[in-house]
Design a protein around this motif. Sequence first.
Motif, PDB file in Angstrom:
ATOM      1  N   ALA A  46     -38.328 -36.232  29.121  1.00  0.00           N
ATOM      2  CA  ALA A  46     -39.003 -37.439  28.468  1.00  0.00           C
ATOM      3  C   ALA A  46     -38.017 -38.156  27.543  1.00  0.00           C
ATOM      4  N   GLY A  47     -36.489 -37.655  27.572  1.00  0.00           N
ATOM      5  CA  GLY A  47     -35.492 -38.357  26.883  1.00  0.00           C
ATOM      6  C   GLY A  47     -35.359 -37.979  25.484  1.00  0.00           C
ATOM      7  N   ARG A  48     -35.721 -36.652  25.252  1.00  0.00           N
ATOM      8  CA  ARG A  48     -36.016 -36.168  23.819  1.00  0.00           C
ATOM      9  C   ARG A  48     -34.742 -35.104  23.509  1.00  0.00           C
ATOM     10  N   LEU A  49     -34.302 -35.065  22.296  1.00  0.00           N
ATOM     11  CA  LEU A  49     -33.579 -33.773  21.936  1.00  0.00           C
ATOM     12  C   LEU A  49     -34.424 -32.828  20.899  1.00  0.00           C
ATOM     13  N   PHE A  50     -34.987 -31.677  21.376  1.00  0.00           N
ATOM     14  CA  PHE A  50     -35.856 -31.148  20.662  1.00  0.00           C
ATOM     15  C   PHE A  50     -35.159 -30.466  19.418  1.00  0.00           C
ATOM     16  N   GLN A  51     -33.831 -30.002  19.481  1.00  0.00           N
ATOM     17  CA  GLN A  51     -33.412 -29.393  18.333  1.00  0.00           C
ATOM     18  C   GLN A  51     -33.118 -30.449  17.221  1.00  0.00           C
ATOM     19  N   VAL A  52     -32.898 -31.517  17.613  1.00  0.00           N
ATOM     20  CA  VAL A  52     -32.812 -32.886  16.498  1.00  0.00           C
ATOM     21  C   VAL A  52     -34.206 -32.881  15.979  1.00  0.00           C
TER      22      VAL A  52
END
Length: 293
Positions: free
Chosen positions: A16-22
């Motif tokens: 989905a184009g997400r950086l989960f750690q951010v």
Amino acid sequence: MFRNQYDTDVTTWSPAGRLFQVEYAMEAVKQGSAAIGLRSKTHVVLGCVNKANSELSSHQKKIFKVDDHIGVAIAGLTADGRVLSRYMRNECINYNFTYESPLPVGRLVVQLADKAQLYLQVMDEGLTVIGIKWLGLVCTQRSWKRPYGVGLLVAGLDESGAHLYYNCPSGNYFEYQAFAIGSRSQAAKTYLERRFENFADSSRDDLVKDALMAIRETLQGETLKSSICTVAVVGVGEPFHILDQETVQQMINAFEIVGEQEGPAAEPDADAGQEAAAEQGGSTDEGVAPMDI
């Protein structure tokens, strides 16, 4: 909030184009104690809630002085906040030593945002090409690094006026008239949204009062005392400093007394209305919905 194989490091994008750690770092800001900032044309006020881990321990410091004209309030991981505040102090000292003038607030905020995204490192043995020494640019976009888990409200005053910025762990930064971060900050935002149009022309004391009122909105019924909040001010002719507890308590007592005086004034009108209803022979309880619990 676990996301399977897409949150193992900061360099992995989800479909989905997400950086989960951010996003986890931004969630850490939401879990921290509330911090509030608001500004007028001449002053900026920062406030925060002092939250201790237990009754036997003292609270952690959440407001830091960076320079005479800049200060920060943090929400999130306090250790990261201390690291970034130390970095900001060094930048102010270096700029003042080089140019013999205070560092503009906007430039410091941009450097802070760049630090959240990139890390500049001068290589002592850097590449030399035609007499030019290159700077080694080392990105924090590495699997063994993590985002800073802290949000900062940067208050400052420079030649262009008073400023209030919010620096996000993602590297974004925004300038605000008033803002709140941390746990239960939505209640403070609601209060600030109702009042922000008057902030530009507000006096210093009025700004401090509004900051305390916004802090009280985040306490969920807990009594506001100077021991559970910290307030700092910077403005024209007033270097950044943290107000002492006695001054804060006096201001709290002042506007609480005003509120108590305004409250009883409305009670006679309510009693008169009930008496008028009783004279008409109708019961005041009829047609009234039961109280929601």
